[in-house]
Motif scaffolding. Structure first.
Motif, PDB file in Angstrom:
ATOM      1  N   LYS A   1      -2.307  19.604   1.339  1.00  0.00           N
ATOM      2  CA  LYS A   1      -1.190  19.201   2.188  1.00  0.00           C
ATOM      3  C   LYS A   1      -1.079  20.072   3.431  1.00  0.00           C
ATOM      4  CE  LYS A   1       3.785  18.277   1.796  1.00  0.00           C
ATOM      5  NZ  LYS A   1       4.940  18.297   0.862  1.00  0.00           N
ATOM      6  N   TYR A   2      -1.362  21.370   3.284  1.00  0.00           N
ATOM      7  CA  TYR A   2      -1.236  22.298   4.405  1.00  0.00           C
ATOM      8  C   TYR A   2      -2.594  22.754   4.927  1.00  0.00           C
ATOM      9  CZ  TYR A   2       3.703  22.508   3.250  1.00  0.00           C
ATOM     10  OH  TYR A   2       5.015  22.178   3.016  1.00  0.00           O
ATOM     11  N   SER A   3      -3.611  21.949   4.736  1.00  0.00           N
ATOM     12  CA  SER A   3      -4.937  22.279   5.256  1.00  0.00           C
ATOM     13  C   SER A   3      -5.195  21.681   6.627  1.00  0.00           C
ATOM     14  CB  SER A   3      -6.014  21.804   4.275  1.00  0.00           C
ATOM     15  OG  SER A   3      -5.952  20.397   4.114  1.00  0.00           O
ATOM     16  N   GLY A   4      -4.229  20.963   7.183  1.00  0.00           N
ATOM     17  CA  GLY A   4      -4.391  20.411   8.518  1.00  0.00           C
ATOM     18  C   GLY A   4      -5.530  19.405   8.585  1.00  0.00           C
ATOM     19  N   PRO A   5      -6.348  19.478   9.634  1.00  0.00           N
ATOM     20  CA  PRO A   5      -7.447  18.512   9.774  1.00  0.00           C
ATOM     21  C   PRO A   5      -8.594  18.748   8.807  1.00  0.00           C
ATOM     22  CG  PRO A   5      -7.561  20.142  11.520  1.00  0.00           C
ATOM     23  CD  PRO A   5      -6.285  20.414  10.770  1.00  0.00           C
ATOM     24  N   VAL A   6      -8.602  19.885   8.110  1.00  0.00           N
ATOM     25  CA  VAL A   6      -9.719  20.205   7.215  1.00  0.00           C
ATOM     26  C   VAL A   6      -9.809  19.206   6.065  1.00  0.00           C
ATOM     27  CG1 VAL A   6     -10.685  22.005   5.722  1.00  0.00           C
ATOM     28  CG2 VAL A   6      -9.544  22.633   7.854  1.00  0.00           C
TER      29      VAL A   6
ATOM     30  N   TRP B   1       0.856  -1.183   0.000  1.00  0.00           N
ATOM     31  CA  TRP B   1       0.000   0.000   0.000  1.00  0.00           C
ATOM     32  C   TRP B   1       0.891   1.232   0.000  1.00  0.00           C
ATOM     33  CZ3 TRP B   1      -5.488  -0.182   0.361  1.00  0.00           C
ATOM     34  CH2 TRP B   1      -6.012  -1.473   0.470  1.00  0.00           C
ATOM     35  N   GLU B   2       0.420   2.278  -0.660  1.00  0.00           N
ATOM     36  CA  GLU B   2       1.197   3.505  -0.775  1.00  0.00           C
ATOM     37  C   GLU B   2       0.441   4.676  -0.170  1.00  0.00           C
ATOM     38  OE1 GLU B   2       1.845   4.010  -4.929  1.00  0.00           O
ATOM     39  OE2 GLU B   2      -0.248   4.536  -5.371  1.00  0.00           O
ATOM     40  N   LEU B   3       1.198   5.601   0.385  1.00  0.00           N
ATOM     41  CA  LEU B   3       0.631   6.822   0.950  1.00  0.00           C
ATOM     42  C   LEU B   3       0.432   7.834  -0.170  1.00  0.00           C
ATOM     43  CD1 LEU B   3      -0.171   8.552   3.418  1.00  0.00           C
ATOM     44  CD2 LEU B   3       2.236   9.205   3.614  1.00  0.00           C
ATOM     45  N   ALA B   4      -0.801   8.266  -0.365  1.00  0.00           N
ATOM     46  CA  ALA B   4      -1.125   9.164  -1.478  1.00  0.00           C
ATOM     47  C   ALA B   4      -0.545  10.550  -1.228  1.00  0.00           C
ATOM     48  CB  ALA B   4      -2.636   9.248  -1.661  1.00  0.00           C
ATOM     49  N   SER B   5       0.102  11.097  -2.242  1.00  0.00           N
ATOM     50  CA  SER B   5       0.612  12.468  -2.182  1.00  0.00           C
ATOM     51  C   SER B   5      -0.521  13.441  -2.493  1.00  0.00           C
ATOM     52  CB  SER B   5       1.755  12.658  -3.183  1.00  0.00           C
ATOM     53  OG  SER B   5       2.845  11.814  -2.876  1.00  0.00           O
ATOM     54  N   LEU B   6      -0.557  14.544  -1.766  1.00  0.00           N
ATOM     55  CA  LEU B   6      -1.609  15.548  -1.910  1.00  0.00           C
ATOM     56  C   LEU B   6      -1.033  16.821  -2.504  1.00  0.00           C
ATOM     57  CD1 LEU B   6      -3.280  15.088   1.603  1.00  0.00           C
ATOM     58  CD2 LEU B   6      -3.829  13.888  -0.521  1.00  0.00           C
ATOM     59  N   ASN B   7      -1.904  17.614  -3.129  1.00  0.00           N
ATOM     60  CA  ASN B   7      -1.453  18.908  -3.634  1.00  0.00           C
ATOM     61  C   ASN B   7      -1.172  19.847  -2.464  1.00  0.00           C
ATOM     62  OD1 ASN B   7      -3.973  20.248  -2.875  1.00  0.00           O
ATOM     63  ND2 ASN B   7      -4.884  19.188  -4.617  1.00  0.00           N
ATOM     64  N   ILE B   8      -0.559  20.970  -2.769  1.00  0.00           N
ATOM     65  CA  ILE B   8      -0.073  21.845  -1.702  1.00  0.00           C
ATOM     66  C   ILE B   8      -1.217  22.422  -0.873  1.00  0.00           C
ATOM     67  CG2 ILE B   8      -0.044  23.891  -3.187  1.00  0.00           C
ATOM     68  CD1 ILE B   8       2.556  24.703  -1.712  1.00  0.00           C
ATOM     69  N   LEU B   9      -2.384  22.636  -1.479  1.00  0.00           N
ATOM     70  CA  LEU B   9      -3.510  23.183  -0.726  1.00  0.00           C
ATOM     71  C   LEU B   9      -4.023  22.176   0.290  1.00  0.00           C
ATOM     72  CD1 LEU B   9      -5.440  25.545  -0.338  1.00  0.00           C
ATOM     73  CD2 LEU B   9      -6.912  24.552  -2.103  1.00  0.00           C
TER      74      LEU B   9
ATOM     75  N   PHE C   1      10.660  25.346  11.064  1.00  0.00           N
ATOM     76  CA  PHE C   1       9.771  25.117   9.927  1.00  0.00           C
ATOM     77  C   PHE C   1       9.185  23.708   9.939  1.00  0.00           C
ATOM     78  CE2 PHE C   1      14.136  24.394   8.478  1.00  0.00           C
ATOM     79  CZ  PHE C   1      14.065  23.140   7.902  1.00  0.00           C
ATOM     80  N   ARG C   2       9.878  22.749  10.567  1.00  0.00           N
ATOM     81  CA  ARG C   2       9.281  21.419  10.691  1.00  0.00           C
ATOM     82  C   ARG C   2       8.214  21.404  11.783  1.00  0.00           C
ATOM     83  NH1 ARG C   2      14.624  19.593   9.328  1.00  0.00           N
ATOM     84  NH2 ARG C   2      14.566  18.535   7.304  1.00  0.00           N
ATOM     85  N   ARG C   3       8.372  22.221  12.786  1.00  0.00           N
ATOM     86  CA  ARG C   3       7.304  22.343  13.784  1.00  0.00           C
ATOM     87  C   ARG C   3       6.037  22.910  13.150  1.00  0.00           C
ATOM     88  NH1 ARG C   3      10.072  24.142  19.525  1.00  0.00           N
ATOM     89  NH2 ARG C   3      11.978  22.901  19.321  1.00  0.00           N
ATOM     90  N   VAL C   4       6.220  23.923  12.317  1.00  0.00           N
ATOM     91  CA  VAL C   4       5.060  24.488  11.614  1.00  0.00           C
ATOM     92  C   VAL C   4       4.458  23.455  10.672  1.00  0.00           C
ATOM     93  CG1 VAL C   4       4.330  26.293  10.012  1.00  0.00           C
ATOM     94  CG2 VAL C   4       5.965  26.829  11.824  1.00  0.00           C
ATOM     95  N   PHE C   5       5.321  22.676  10.018  1.00  0.00           N
ATOM     96  CA  PHE C   5       4.823  21.655   9.093  1.00  0.00           C
ATOM     97  C   PHE C   5       3.969  20.623   9.820  1.00  0.00           C
ATOM     98  CE2 PHE C   5       5.204  17.492   7.098  1.00  0.00           C
ATOM     99  CZ  PHE C   5       4.815  17.770   5.798  1.00  0.00           C
ATOM    100  N   VAL C   6       4.435  20.158  10.972  1.00  0.00           N
ATOM    101  CA  VAL C   6       3.682  19.137  11.707  1.00  0.00           C
ATOM    102  C   VAL C   6       2.333  19.686  12.162  1.00  0.00           C
ATOM    103  CG1 VAL C   6       3.695  17.708  13.785  1.00  0.00           C
ATOM    104  CG2 VAL C   6       5.753  17.899  12.399  1.00  0.00           C
ATOM    105  N   MET C   7       2.271  20.962  12.506  1.00  0.00           N
ATOM    106  CA  MET C   7       1.009  21.545  12.956  1.00  0.00           C
ATOM    107  C   MET C   7       0.024  21.734  11.804  1.00  0.00           C
ATOM    108  SD  MET C   7       2.363  24.392  15.686  1.00  0.00           S
ATOM    109  CE  MET C   7       0.699  24.994  15.914  1.00  0.00           C
ATOM    110  N   LEU C   8       0.525  22.129  10.635  1.00  0.00           N
ATOM    111  CA  LEU C   8      -0.354  22.449   9.515  1.00  0.00           C
ATOM    112  C   LEU C   8      -0.534  21.300   8.537  1.00  0.00           C
ATOM    113  CD1 LEU C   8       0.866  26.069   8.645  1.00  0.00           C
ATOM    114  CD2 LEU C   8      -0.992  25.381  10.163  1.00  0.00           C
ATOM    115  N   SER C   9       0.316  20.295   8.599  1.00  0.00           N
ATOM    116  CA  SER C   9       0.266  19.224   7.610  1.00  0.00           C
ATOM    117  C   SER C   9      -0.927  18.312   7.854  1.00  0.00           C
ATOM    118  CB  SER C   9       1.560  18.414   7.654  1.00  0.00           C
ATOM    119  OG  SER C   9       1.461  17.271   6.829  1.00  0.00           O
ATOM    120  N   SER C  10      -1.589  17.939   6.776  1.00  0.00           N
ATOM    121  CA  SER C  10      -2.698  16.988   6.893  1.00  0.00           C
ATOM    122  C   SER C  10      -2.200  15.583   7.210  1.00  0.00           C
ATOM    123  CB  SER C  10      -3.504  16.969   5.595  1.00  0.00           C
ATOM    124  OG  SER C  10      -2.689  16.589   4.502  1.00  0.00           O
TER     125      SER C  10
END
Length: 326
Positions: free
Chosen positions: A260-265, A250-258, A307-316
């Protein structure tokens, strides 16, 4: 008596207006007649038009302050809507007591034949911290179902000379994710070194993966897709190496940038895609405790920059994983 040049000029009969004034004086030619003085036109007197006070006020341009206030209200409404949507999405994630799968289907990881109900799942990543940054929802979901998780890291992440440090940090992160050290392997092959310009041999990757499949009696593999989530070439090489194998993967699907950074939305769109494409073996795994992802990534102290802290908070990828079968 006119000289020879003057006689030659007069024979050609050039108009006097075609010569500059200095040459006309030298040739002693008469100056061209000046045009008659034109009488300036009379200015038309405009009849004043009397408008009412209401008409005059409407013709005035709006003040900058009156233009700014509507735009400020629009931005405030948009910001409030984004915060509300973020809060509703977090509520949807926290509503389940344990990690969940969308849709709830027995086709995803069905029971094995015989007495075994749990599976040996191997997560194949390229560098230390990939398991915490991208695959935490998958790991937590599989652990909640009682499956055995093994992690095979294809390199030490020694691009900056911190290979040994990052290897130890991976073990600390696995402690947070409740994965024993015996089920974690970090390779250090000379042909599989970390770097954007390092090209990994797909056949070599496939060979090493199959060795650990036999060693750990693996039933299923989880890894990156063809884009590799972030586009890192090492991530993509891992995918193509596993694609050559004959094990369920199984593969983890890559998401577009919108997304990717939409968090839980992104849980709403990912869930909708999984439900509408359930026949294509696409499932969304929801992480009911995103703080575990944050703690696991914080164990990688050498990589825990701002910037990785911000990524973990905002990343879906902190909140959901969308898996599809290879």
């Amino acid at each position: 008596m006119p000289n020879q040049a003057q006689l030659h000029f007069r024979r050609r009969r050039w108009p006097a207006t075609a010569l500059p004034r200095a040459r006309r004086i030298w040739l002693r030619l008469p100056s061209p007649p000046s045009p008659p003085c034109a009488t300036p036109p009379r200015r038309a007197v405009k009849t004043p038009v009397f408008f009412s006070s209401r008409r005059r006020s409407s013709s005035l341009p709006p003040s900058p302050r009156s233009c700014f206030l509507p735009m400020a209200w629009i931005w405030m409404v948009l910001a409030a809507g984004a915060v509300l949507l973020w809060a509703i999405s977090l509520g949807r994630i926290f509503s389940s007591a344990a990690p969940s799968c969308v849709p709830l289907s027995p086709q995803f990881m069905p029971p094995l034949r015989g007495d075994r109900r749990t599976r040996n799942v191997m997560l194949v990543v390229a560098h230390p911290d990939d398991e915490s940054m991208f695959f935490a929802p998958t790991i937590l979901f599989l652990k909640s179902k009682g499956h055995n998780i093994h992690i095979l890291c294809m390199s030490r992440g020694n691009a900056d000379g911190l290979g040994d440090t990052r290897k130890e940090e991976l073990y600390h992160a696995c402690e947070t994710l409740k994965i024993p050290h015996e089920q974690v392997e970090v390779l250090d092959h000379p042909k599989l070194q970390d770097g954007f310009h390092e090209k990994w041999d797909h056949e070599l990757v496939s060979e090493l993966v199959m060795e650990h499949v036999q060693l750990w009696v693996i039933d299923m593999i989880v890894t990156f897709d063809s884009y590799g989530v972030s586009g890192h070439p090492n991530h993509r090489d891992v995918h193509y190496g596993i694609w050559q194998g004959n094990v369920e993967a199984w593969e983890l699907a890559s998401l577009n940038i919108l997304r990717k950074y939409s968090g839980p939305v992104d849980i709403w769109l990912s869930s909708l895609i999984s439900v509408s494409r359930s026949k294509q073996s696409i499932y969304t795994l929801v992480n009911s405790s995103p703080s575990r992802s944050y703690e696991a990534m914080a164990a990688h102290r050498s990589q825990w920059v701002w910037f990785r802290r911000v990524f973990v908070m905002l990343s879906s990828y902190t909140y959901i994983n969308m898996l599809q079968k290879i």
